[in-house]
Write an enzyme that holds these catalytic residues in place. Structure first.
Site, PDB file in Angstrom:
ATOM      1  N   GLY A  63       0.792  -1.231   0.000  1.00  0.00           N
ATOM      2  CA  GLY A  63       0.000   0.000   0.000  1.00  0.00           C
ATOM      3  C   GLY A  63       0.817   1.271   0.000  1.00  0.00           C
ATOM      4  O   GLY A  63       1.821   1.405  -0.718  1.00  0.00           O
ATOM      5  N   TYR A 104     -11.262   3.358  14.514  1.00  0.00           N
ATOM      6  CA  TYR A 104     -10.343   3.880  13.502  1.00  0.00           C
ATOM      7  C   TYR A 104     -10.378   5.409  13.478  1.00  0.00           C
ATOM      8  O   TYR A 104      -9.331   6.072  13.458  1.00  0.00           O
ATOM      9  CB  TYR A 104     -10.711   3.319  12.133  1.00  0.00           C
TER      10      TYR A 104
END
Length: 256
Positions: free
Chosen positions: A17, A151
């Site tokens: 990523g 998150y």
């Protein structure tokens, strides 16, 4: 002449990523790079893809402070110094109110918040004036996305933490800045079918009407790591296609 010639960078979560894209770019710009990750197979694949002796992979778990010490020590032993820290490692996870296990919630905070702090702390003894610390935030810190409490809280904490680190590290001439990615095409969203569903939904909420690419985040990391940003301190740079600054400019709200 690369923008990072002579510099040594530590990138946590560097095996895929955004982290891997940043490692590639940093190497191209002349840096020696240490990447960390939990999965040794993925780390080996990343090193092979990067294809240079200027990369060192260290198996490390961002949730464990001693792993940060291990990675920093390996970087200094291999390359002799440390100039850039990109605290990129992080995990997502659905944590809906009323249906979340304590361990899941805690793990997200442990990696995304505690891991970030101890990565910087481990690196600090080796950072000199002119060094750059880059933290990885998220547009979800402010988006109010259902089911993403842990998150969102973790990324809000990162941006708040950065302000404190600025006050502590400015006297030493060390810069601290935060990248705030929006929806980006990375493995954090799971398997390809999960990404496809995510993409079809999320692009309608992005004014530029697409996901970001990891390389586009990496370009901002390069700017913050290099001397081009020598007077940029405490910035939060959004790389989100306008989703944070102009949500009503998204395709979902446009008149046909």
């Amino acid at each position: 002449m690369g923008k990072l010639n002579g510099k040594v960078a530590l990138i946590t979560g560097g095996s895929s990523g955004i982290g891997l894209a940043t490692a590639k770019l940093f190497v191209e710009e002349g840096a020696k790079v240490v990447i960390t990750g939990r999965n040794q197979v993925a780390l080996n694949a990343a090193v092979e893809e990067l294809g240079t002796t200027n990369v060192l992979a260290v198996q490390a778990d961002a949730a464990e402070p001693q792993s940060a010490d291990k990675a920093v020590a390996a970087a200094v032993e291999k390359f002799g110094r440390l100039d850039v820290v990109f605290a990129n490692a992080g995990i997502g996870g659905n944590t809906p109110l009323g249906g979340t296990e304590f361990s899941v919630f805690e793990e997200i905070l442990k990696i995304n918040v505690t891991g970030t702090f101890f990565t910087v702390q481990a690196a600090l003894p080796h950072l000199k004036a002119g060094a750059s610390v880059i933290l990885n935030g998220s547009v979800l810190a402010k988006a109010g996305s259902p089911g993403w409490s842990a998150y969102a809280a973790s990324k809000g904490a990162v941006t708040s933490m950065a302000r404190v680190l600025v006050s502590e590290l400015s006297p030493r001439g060390i810069r601290v800045n935060t990248i705030v990615p929006g929806a980006t095409r990375t493995p954090i969203w799971g398997q390809p079918e999960g990404l496809a569903q995510f993409e079809s939904t999320l692009t309608r909420a992005v004014p530029l009407n697409r996901l970001g690419e990891p390389e586009e985040i990496a370009n901002v990391a390069l700017f913050l790591a290099s001397d081009d940003s020598s007077f940029v301190q405490g910035a939060e740079i959004s790389v989100d296609g306008g989703a944070g600054s102009s949500p009503f400019g998204a395709p979902i709200y446009r008149q046909k």
